[in-house]
Design a protein around this motif. Structure first.
Motif, PDB file in Angstrom:
ATOM      1  N   MET A  76      19.874  17.665  12.192  1.00  0.00           N
ATOM      2  CA  MET A  76      19.848  17.098  13.532  1.00  0.00           C
ATOM      3  C   MET A  76      20.507  18.032  14.542  1.00  0.00           C
ATOM      4  O   MET A  76      20.016  18.189  15.674  1.00  0.00           O
ATOM      5  N   LEU A  77      21.601  18.679  14.144  1.00  0.00           N
ATOM      6  CA  LEU A  77      22.244  19.637  15.039  1.00  0.00           C
ATOM      7  C   LEU A  77      21.344  20.834  15.303  1.00  0.00           C
ATOM      8  O   LEU A  77      21.258  21.328  16.433  1.00  0.00           O
ATOM      9  N   MET A  78      20.655  21.308  14.250  1.00  0.00           N
ATOM     10  CA  MET A  78      19.727  22.423  14.420  1.00  0.00           C
ATOM     11  C   MET A  78      18.546  22.010  15.293  1.00  0.00           C
ATOM     12  O   MET A  78      17.985  22.826  16.032  1.00  0.00           O
ATOM     13  N   GLY A  79      18.157  20.729  15.216  1.00  0.00           N
ATOM     14  CA  GLY A  79      17.086  20.234  16.075  1.00  0.00           C
ATOM     15  C   GLY A  79      17.449  20.318  17.546  1.00  0.00           C
ATOM     16  O   GLY A  79      16.593  20.590  18.395  1.00  0.00           O
ATOM     17  N   LYS A  80      18.706  20.098  17.873  1.00  0.00           N
ATOM     18  CA  LYS A  80      19.148  20.223  19.256  1.00  0.00           C
ATOM     19  C   LYS A  80      19.110  21.677  19.702  1.00  0.00           C
ATOM     20  O   LYS A  80      18.810  21.980  20.861  1.00  0.00           O
ATOM     21  N   ILE A  81      19.420  22.606  18.771  1.00  0.00           N
ATOM     22  CA  ILE A  81      19.467  24.022  19.131  1.00  0.00           C
ATOM     23  C   ILE A  81      18.063  24.612  19.220  1.00  0.00           C
ATOM     24  O   ILE A  81      17.714  25.298  20.180  1.00  0.00           O
ATOM     25  N   VAL A  82      17.233  24.339  18.195  1.00  0.00           N
ATOM     26  CA  VAL A  82      15.907  24.967  18.107  1.00  0.00           C
ATOM     27  C   VAL A  82      14.902  24.263  18.999  1.00  0.00           C
ATOM     28  O   VAL A  82      14.191  24.897  19.780  1.00  0.00           O
TER      29      VAL A  82
END
Length: 433
Positions: A228-234
């Motif tokens: 989920m954190l990577m979803g915010k970044i990518v």
């Protein structure tokens, strides 16, 4: 400077590999190819020999506006690889495609059956794959008796290549046999997910040499949060508070169950600092892969097209690196010497190819976070199966962890259905206005 390097290298190896302290110092220098950090850097160097020239060529074609001024025999290939059909994928097309997907999604029962199908396929594929993975990386081959040590297979990158070449073949045949949507994504964009997928698979294989089983499954169980954190970044996604809350509950519940159900009677390899680093790398690379693939689906591609594109670059990266290191033919020689390993490697590749089909289909239908939840529950199912087959007892803490997991899933489904019903109720009002 060379003498300084000779003094620093053994110290660095001892720092990263405390389990190697008992070995003699000459073996540390002679066996440099057994150091995971060195192999990782060599692999990255091999990938860079393909990535750097590719980056320079793509920059040149974009800088010279080759899509408008180019011509000749290679023009269609270069346009597909560098530019794709991005102009044809407009916001209107995306909106109409989204509405078609919503219309085709059908009833809640149909969506539930589709989710069960995805979950079952992922469980069967990767539970079998996990058993074979541990067998290949931790056991020896060729021992006629129990007194003989046999020979262990050590090159994780060759196993990654075996998995990807079969997946590429299967997806290529599927694309030829069945009609696919018109491809619009520039081919080079698959290389990002391909590289991170290779590295995550390599880290997963290597981690079995250093990390304990409880630590490994705990890290996998907690992957929902980094995804989920990577979803915010990518993808610049925004999540609701209940999504963060249920993600934490799932990770805590699965962690409680796995910790309480793991026995110390048969401990695996000792957890080391190297194993922790490799495991962190696996989580980061795997989180990026699923989110980048989720982002690529805006080009209206099918899951099999995604599978073909990612595995095409994966084969290119891995075979190039293996040939540069001279490890390709060495691994083939190991296969010819040990037919049992050849069978395990092929079966491992079959499970990986089937698993990838389910991965891409699940991500395209439900997103990266739902896919990670399914793969997280796989760890709990593996322990439940072990308890059923071998009579292991589930402690009170483990049972409470299972309750927490399913409570979190219920809350997630309930909150999502409430949000969808709220959006459907608001749509007619907007149309009347």
């Amino acid at each position: 400077m060379p003498s300084f390097s000779r003094r620093i290298w053994p110290a660095l190896v001892l720092l990263l590999f405390p389990s190697a302290v008992t070995a003699e110092e000459p073996s540390l220098l002679d066996g440099w190819h057994d150091v995971w950090l060195f192999r990782f850097l060599v692999n990255m160097l091999g990938y860079s020999t393909i990535i750097i020239p590719g980056y320079l060529l793509i920059s040149y074609f974009k800088r010279t506006n080759y899509a408008e001024t180019g011509s000749g025999f290679c023009f269609p290939l270069i346009k597909t690889c560098v530019f794709g059909n991005e102009a044809k994928t407009s916001l209107l097309d995306d909106t109409s495609a989204a509405s078609r997907n919503e219309a085709d999604s059908g009833s809640t029962l149909k969506q539930a059956l589709k989710l069960i199908f995805c979950a079952a396929g992922l469980q069967v594929s990767y539970l079998t794959w996990g058993v074979l993975q541990e067998r290949v990386m931790t056991r020896s081959y060729g021992a006629a008796t129990t007194d003989q040590e046999g020979e262990k297979f050590k090159d994780s990158q060759f196993l990654v290549f075996m998995n990807r070449i079969l997946a590429l073949t299967v997806s290529g045949i599927w694309c030829v046999m069945f009609k696919q949507p018109r491809h619009g994504a520039p081919m080079y964009k698959y290389s990002f997910a391909s590289l991170s997928n290779i590295l995550s698979s390599w880290c997963q294989y290597e981690a079995l040499k250093f990390i304990s089983f409880p630590t490994q499954v705990l890290a996998k169980a907690s992957k929902v949060i980094p995804v989920m954190l990577m979803g915010k970044i990518v993808s610049h996604k925004s999540y609701e508070y209940w999504e963060y809350f249920t993600a934490v509950l799932i990770s805590v519940g699965v962690s409680m169950f796995l910790l309480s159900s793991t026995t110390d009677k048969h401990p695996s390899t000792v957890t080391t600092f190297s194993g922790v680093i490799i495991l962190i790398g696996y989580i980061v690379f795997d989180s990026f892969t699923s989110n980048w693939q989720d982002n690529l689906f805006k080009y209206k591609m099918s899951s099999v097209q995604m599978m073909f594109g990612v595995n095409l670059f994966s084969c290119l990266f891995t075979v190039g690196s293996l040939l540069e290191q001279g490890a390709f033919f060495e691994s083939l020689g190991f296969m010819t010497r040990h037919s049992e390993f050849a069978f395990h490697a092929v079966l491992l590749s079959v499970c990986s190819a089937c698993g990838q089909l389910f991965i891409f289909y699940t991500i395209s239908q439900f997103g990266a976070a739902v896919f990670t939840i399914i793969m997280t529950l796989r760890q709990a199912f593996a322990i439940l199966l072990s308890c059923f087959l071998y009579g292991h007892t589930v402690t009170l803490v483990g049972g409470f962890g299972v309750v927490v997991v399913f409570l979190a899933l219920f809350l997630r489904v309930y909150a999502r259905s409430r949000m969808k019903s709220g959006r459907r109720g608001a749509q007619p009002l907007a149309q009347k206005v």
